[in-house]
Motif scaffolding. Structure first.
Motif, PDB file in Angstrom:
ATOM      1  N   ARG A 129      -0.993  10.348   2.100  1.00 54.70           N
ATOM      2  CA  ARG A 129      -0.342  10.817   3.562  1.00 54.70           C
ATOM      3  C   ARG A 129       0.715  11.878   3.211  1.00 54.70           C
ATOM      4  O   ARG A 129       1.387  11.984   4.019  1.00 54.70           O
ATOM      5  CB  ARG A 129       0.209   9.754   4.233  1.00 54.70           C
ATOM      6  CG  ARG A 129      -0.833   8.652   4.524  1.00 54.70           C
ATOM      7  CD  ARG A 129      -0.351   7.583   5.551  1.00 54.70           C
ATOM      8  NE  ARG A 129      -1.339   6.518   5.742  1.00 54.70           N
ATOM      9  CZ  ARG A 129      -2.256   6.356   6.325  1.00 54.70           C
ATOM     10  NH1 ARG A 129      -2.675   7.472   6.896  1.00 54.70           N
ATOM     11  NH2 ARG A 129      -3.302   5.364   6.321  1.00 54.70           N
ATOM     12  N   TRP A 154      -0.749   1.454  -4.255  1.00 55.61           N
ATOM     13  CA  TRP A 154      -1.711   1.311  -2.899  1.00 55.61           C
ATOM     14  C   TRP A 154      -2.830   0.284  -3.139  1.00 55.61           C
ATOM     15  O   TRP A 154      -2.981  -0.530  -2.529  1.00 55.61           O
ATOM     16  CB  TRP A 154      -2.359   2.795  -2.489  1.00 55.61           C
ATOM     17  CG  TRP A 154      -2.907   2.603  -1.360  1.00 55.61           C
ATOM     18  CD1 TRP A 154      -2.351   2.412  -0.009  1.00 55.61           C
ATOM     19  CD2 TRP A 154      -4.307   2.294  -1.195  1.00 55.61           C
ATOM     20  NE1 TRP A 154      -3.505   2.118   0.956  1.00 55.61           N
ATOM     21  CE2 TRP A 154      -4.564   2.103   0.235  1.00 55.61           C
ATOM     22  CE3 TRP A 154      -5.374   2.300  -1.854  1.00 55.61           C
ATOM     23  CZ2 TRP A 154      -5.857   1.909   0.708  1.00 55.61           C
ATOM     24  CZ3 TRP A 154      -6.588   2.362  -1.563  1.00 55.61           C
ATOM     25  CH2 TRP A 154      -6.899   2.201  -0.299  1.00 55.61           C
ATOM     26  N   ARG A 401      -3.246  12.862   7.009  1.00 53.62           N
ATOM     27  CA  ARG A 401      -3.564  12.899   5.531  1.00 53.62           C
ATOM     28  C   ARG A 401      -3.211  14.176   4.905  1.00 53.62           C
ATOM     29  O   ARG A 401      -2.913  15.016   5.659  1.00 53.62           O
ATOM     30  CB  ARG A 401      -4.990  12.652   5.283  1.00 53.62           C
ATOM     31  CG  ARG A 401      -5.558  11.450   6.152  1.00 53.62           C
ATOM     32  CD  ARG A 401      -5.182  10.123   5.209  1.00 53.62           C
ATOM     33  NE  ARG A 401      -6.083   8.850   6.039  1.00 53.62           N
ATOM     34  CZ  ARG A 401      -7.272   8.780   5.434  1.00 53.62           C
ATOM     35  NH1 ARG A 401      -7.666   9.338   4.529  1.00 53.62           N
ATOM     36  NH2 ARG A 401      -7.589   7.605   6.222  1.00 53.62           N
ATOM     37  N   ARG A 474      -8.208   4.863   3.491  1.00 51.35           N
ATOM     38  CA  ARG A 474      -7.041   4.575   4.237  1.00 51.35           C
ATOM     39  C   ARG A 474      -7.028   4.174   5.584  1.00 51.35           C
ATOM     40  O   ARG A 474      -6.047   4.250   6.567  1.00 51.35           O
ATOM     41  CB  ARG A 474      -6.150   5.821   3.751  1.00 51.35           C
ATOM     42  CG  ARG A 474      -5.287   6.283   2.564  1.00 51.35           C
ATOM     43  CD  ARG A 474      -4.791   4.998   1.905  1.00 51.35           C
ATOM     44  NE  ARG A 474      -3.297   4.926   2.462  1.00 51.35           N
ATOM     45  CZ  ARG A 474      -2.284   5.138   1.468  1.00 51.35           C
ATOM     46  NH1 ARG A 474      -2.585   6.223   0.463  1.00 51.35           N
ATOM     47  NH2 ARG A 474      -1.071   4.763   1.794  1.00 51.35           N
ATOM     48  N   CYS A 476      -7.389   1.640   9.021  1.00 57.31           N
ATOM     49  CA  CYS A 476      -6.507   0.590   9.255  1.00 57.31           C
ATOM     50  C   CYS A 476      -6.886  -0.807   8.660  1.00 57.31           C
ATOM     51  O   CYS A 476      -7.917  -1.082   9.142  1.00 57.31           O
ATOM     52  CB  CYS A 476      -6.184   0.435  10.765  1.00 57.31           C
ATOM     53  SG  CYS A 476      -5.080  -0.963  11.291  1.00 57.31           S
TER      54      CYS A 476
HETATM   55  C1  HEM Z   1      -4.440  -1.443  18.375  1.00 52.45           C
HETATM   56  C2  HEM Z   1      -3.886  -1.654  17.143  1.00 52.45           C
HETATM   57  C3  HEM Z   1      -4.033  -0.900  15.908  1.00 52.45           C
HETATM   58  C4  HEM Z   1      -4.458   0.798  15.946  1.00 52.45           C
HETATM   59  C5  HEM Z   1      -4.885   1.384  17.024  1.00 52.45           C
HETATM   60  C6  HEM Z   1      -4.159   0.886  14.547  1.00 52.45           C
HETATM   61  C7  HEM Z   1      -4.325   2.210  14.306  1.00 52.45           C
HETATM   62  C8  HEM Z   1      -4.171   2.658  12.857  1.00 52.45           C
HETATM   63  C9  HEM Z   1      -4.515   3.966  12.393  1.00 52.45           C
HETATM   64  C10 HEM Z   1      -5.250   5.107  13.128  1.00 52.45           C
HETATM   65  C11 HEM Z   1      -3.984   3.976  10.977  1.00 52.45           C
HETATM   66  C12 HEM Z   1      -4.155   5.205  10.204  1.00 52.45           C
HETATM   67  C13 HEM Z   1      -5.627   5.182   9.643  1.00 52.45           C
HETATM   68  C14 HEM Z   1      -6.151   6.214   8.688  1.00 52.45           C
HETATM   69  O1  HEM Z   1      -5.283   7.180   8.139  1.00 52.45           O
HETATM   70  O2  HEM Z   1      -7.541   6.410   8.405  1.00 52.45           O
HETATM   71  C15 HEM Z   1      -3.229   2.767  10.860  1.00 52.45           C
HETATM   72  C16 HEM Z   1      -3.065   2.564   9.474  1.00 52.45           C
HETATM   73  C17 HEM Z   1      -2.617   1.307   9.179  1.00 52.45           C
HETATM   74  N1  HEM Z   1      -2.333   0.207  10.180  1.00 52.45           N
HETATM   75 FE1  HEM Z   1      -2.867  -0.122  11.962  1.00 52.45          FE
HETATM   76  N2  HEM Z   1      -3.384  -0.137  13.766  1.00 52.45           N
HETATM   77  C18 HEM Z   1      -3.380  -1.043  14.681  1.00 52.45           C
HETATM   78  C19 HEM Z   1      -3.149  -2.393  14.291  1.00 52.45           C
HETATM   79  C20 HEM Z   1      -2.628  -2.825  13.010  1.00 52.45           C
HETATM   80  C21 HEM Z   1      -2.200  -4.099  12.757  1.00 52.45           C
HETATM   81  C22 HEM Z   1      -2.259  -5.241  13.516  1.00 52.45           C
HETATM   82  C23 HEM Z   1      -1.729  -3.881  11.372  1.00 52.45           C
HETATM   83  C24 HEM Z   1      -1.033  -5.190  10.448  1.00 52.45           C
HETATM   84  C25 HEM Z   1      -0.374  -5.977  10.699  1.00 52.45           C
HETATM   85  C26 HEM Z   1      -1.897  -2.569  10.766  1.00 52.45           C
HETATM   86  C27 HEM Z   1      -1.802  -2.070   9.778  1.00 52.45           C
HETATM   87  C28 HEM Z   1      -1.524  -0.942   9.090  1.00 52.45           C
HETATM   88  C29 HEM Z   1      -1.448  -0.405   7.936  1.00 52.45           C
HETATM   89  C30 HEM Z   1      -0.801  -1.170   6.983  1.00 52.45           C
HETATM   90  C31 HEM Z   1      -1.885   1.054   7.908  1.00 52.45           C
HETATM   91  C32 HEM Z   1      -1.735   1.813   6.929  1.00 52.45           C
HETATM   92  C33 HEM Z   1      -2.943   1.657   5.891  1.00 52.45           C
HETATM   93  C34 HEM Z   1      -2.969   2.660   4.617  1.00 52.45           C
HETATM   94  O3  HEM Z   1      -1.977   3.461   4.531  1.00 52.45           O
HETATM   95  O4  HEM Z   1      -3.692   2.427   3.837  1.00 52.45           O
HETATM   96  N3  HEM Z   1      -2.361  -1.916  12.043  1.00 52.45           N
HETATM   97  N4  HEM Z   1      -3.675   2.050  11.793  1.00 52.45           N
END
Ligand code: HEM
Length: 541
Positions: A129, A154, A401, A474, A476
């Motif tokens: 990112r 990561w 990204r 990457r 979610c």
């Molecule tokens: C409706 C709820 C949620 C939406 C719409 C959402 C959406 C997203 C999106 C769009 C990304 C970026 C994905 C990418 O780069 O391809 C992301 C990353 C992430 N989300 Fe969620 N998320 C939600 C809930 C959560 C929850 C409940 C958690 C954990 C408790 C969480 C933890 C993370 C983490 C740790 C990342 C970073 C992943 C990485 O960098 O490898 N998210 N999320």
């Protein structure tokens, strides 16, 4: 109208106040740029940055709108919410176009097929990112999981996250925590109903998401009684407010970036210190209680890796604390925002409310027990409502990204270290892929049992048209948990209450972007009216 000829010695051409159309003529290195100059020729800016050796040149970058001196296209992103400004630009410049924010190139992806092509063929290359905005901060700093580059740190954290917290088996182990927190929110709403007081849905659901995540990652030390959950909630909301400034700052380079970061450094330090103090206390508490048994939860697994000198990947105390900060930051507000949109859509659409309630009453029963997450697989319409809410109102409208190496995309070349912005909002409202894209129609997600095998296969082959949680490695990791939060919260509010709109009968669906989330510009206030004389009982799993 005028004509100039240029070759690869002038790789970047920016027309500030005109319209440029670039065409290849003759050999591959010669271009003809036709321009319509609305003002004087002096407004033409030639940016003669030398391309790096790995680039084939800038000439075959995706198309781009005219830009301004110094700031490039920044002004185009300031007028409307970013996702809408980008959506509008894509209707003119196509599903893959590029912008320049100061001197940073940024490629915008606005169609499912382009997103599919990128994630299918280049996922590893775009699985970072970009550098963290402030190196030494516990929040959004170099030890953060969210901003860590695609590499050993990561990979190690992702594996622990999936096996100990967010994967299907880990979620099964923590079911009771969420059932308990759901019951608390239900009890609070019952109390409001008795007092005929109004509620803001988001504030109620944030209690569910924040307390559940706190207890899932920290165990018993994070409870309402000792105030840890409340402290975590307040620091998490401070961190969200900082999010937008950080994103803006990280888009800038060198002098400008330092300036913005200098301005918010104090705020960052305050938030970082609060997280640090909170998590350090909890870590110490866990360490003193450790009794040598095999680690099962996230905290124990991370502490074991921290204490193991021979571990394949060595983590520090700071890595653990930043992971917790990341989880609260990413997981608390996003699901609560979506729950607020969901209730607004449901209350606005009486037919949806009726069908949803019939489904829940039929499966869970009326007036006895409260919905539980094990009911969700048997409630297809509720699942369809949740999916439709995330399509129409994705909490993260655009995700970013960065490319590590340069690569070709069809006729275009994407240079190394190019930022990508994937416009989730535009993709999920694309009229070519979605019928009535701006309408709330949960039925579109119901499986049609009369579909032929060919139709099902065609659907499987369909490019990434539904991406509220991003895509690729990457993507979610919290999507399963988010579906559980949304399904149970919305299900409980529909099952347990009728809803009156405070101050009239209209709900405004106007959008705004607060922090990083798509939020309601005028959050409605609803008055809950209990449907049953006796409280529903939570089912023990
Ligand atoms: C409706 C709820 C949620 C939406 C719409 C959402 C959406 C997203 C999106 C769009 C990304 C970026 C994905 C990418 O780069 O391809 C992301 C990353 C992430 N989300 Fe969620 N998320 C939600 C809930 C959560 C929850 C409940 C958690 C954990 C408790 C969480 C933890 C993370 C983490 C740790 C990342 C970073 C992943 C990485 O960098 O490898 N998210 N999320």
């Amino acid at each position: 109208m005028g004509n100039i000829k240029l070759d690869n010695h002038f790789p970047y051409l920016y027309l500030s106040c005109g319209r440029a159309v670039r065409e290849k003529v003759g050999n591959a290195n010669t271009f003809q740029v036709r321009f319509t100059c609305y003002e004087k020729l002096s407004h033409i800016i030639l940016n003669t940055h030398k391309p790096s050796s790995s680039r084939s040149g800038f000439d075959d970058l995706p198309p781009s709108p005219p830009s301004l001196p110094i700031i490039g296209h920044l002004h185009l992103l300031l007028s409307a919410p970013t996702h809408k400004a980008l959506q509008k630009l894509s209707s003119k410049y196509g599903p893959l176009f590029h912008l320049r924010i100061f001197n940073i190139p940024m490629v915008i992806v606005s169609s499912a097929s382009v997103a599919y092509e990128i994630f299918r063929a280049h996922d590893a290359n775009i699985s970072s990112r970009g550098p963290p905005p402030i190196d030494d901060s516990l929040f959004a700093g170099s030890t953060s999981f969210i901003s860590s580059p695609y590499g050993d740190h990561w990979k190690f954290m992702k594996k622990v996250l999936v096996t100990k917290l967010l994967g299907p088996q880990a979620l099964e182990r923590s079911r009771d925590v969420r059932a308990d927190e759901l019951e608390r929110v239900y009890a609070r709403l019952l109390d409001k109903a008795r007092k005929e007081e109004s509620v803001e849905i988001i504030k109620e659901v944030v209690n569910l998401t924040n307390n559940s995540i706190c207890r899932m990652i920290m165990g018993k030390s994070c409870s309402e009684e000792n105030g840890e959950a409340e402290r975590a909630r307040s620091v998490a909301s401070e961190s969200l407010a900082l999010g937008k400034k950080i994103v803006l700052g990280s888009l800038l380079r060198a002098r400008f970036k330092h300036l913005v970061m200098l301005l918010i450094k104090k705020e960052m330090t305050v938030v970082s210190n609060k997280f640090d103090e909170l998590f350090e206390r909890i870590l110490v508490e866990h360490e003193t209680k450790q009794d040598g048994h095999q680690e099962t939860d996230l905290m124990e697994a991370l502490l074991a890796a921290y204490g193991d000198d021979k571990a394949g990947y060595k983590i520090t105390r700071k890595h653990i604390k930043t992971l917790f900060a990341d989880l609260l930051f990413a997981g608390t507000d996003s699901s609560a925002q979506a729950a607020q949109w969901a209730m607004a859509e449901i209350i606005k659409n009486p037919n949806v409310l009726k069908r949803l309630r019939e489904e829940i009453d039929c499966l869970v029963g009326q007036g006895t027990r409260l919905i539980h997450e094990t009911d969700l697989p048997n409630l297809p319409y509720l699942q369809a409502v949740v999916k439709e809410v995330l399509r129409l109102h994705p909490p993260g409208t655009v995700f970013g990204r960065i490319s590590q190496k340069g690569f070709r995309m069809g006729e275009y070349y994407i240079p190394e270290e190019t930022s990508f912005a994937i416009n989730v909002y535009a993709i999920m409202r694309d009229p070519d892929l979605w019928e009535d894209p701006d309408e709330f129609k949960p039925e579109r997600f119901l499986q049609d049992s009369s579909r032929t095998a060919e139709e099902e296969e065609a659907e499987r082959r369909e490019p990434l048209k539904y991406i509220p949680f991003g895509s690729g490695r990457r993507g979610c990791p919290g999507s399963n948990l988010a579906y559980v939060f949304l399904g149970t919260a919305v299900g409980m509010m529909v099952q347990g209450f009728d809803w009156r709109i405070e101050g009239g009968d209209k709900v405004s669906m106007e959008e705004t972007v607060l922090g990083l989330s798509l939020t309601m510009a005028h959050p409605p206030k609803f008055i809950p009216v209990a449907r049953t004389a006796r409280p529903l009982i939570s089912k023990c799993s």
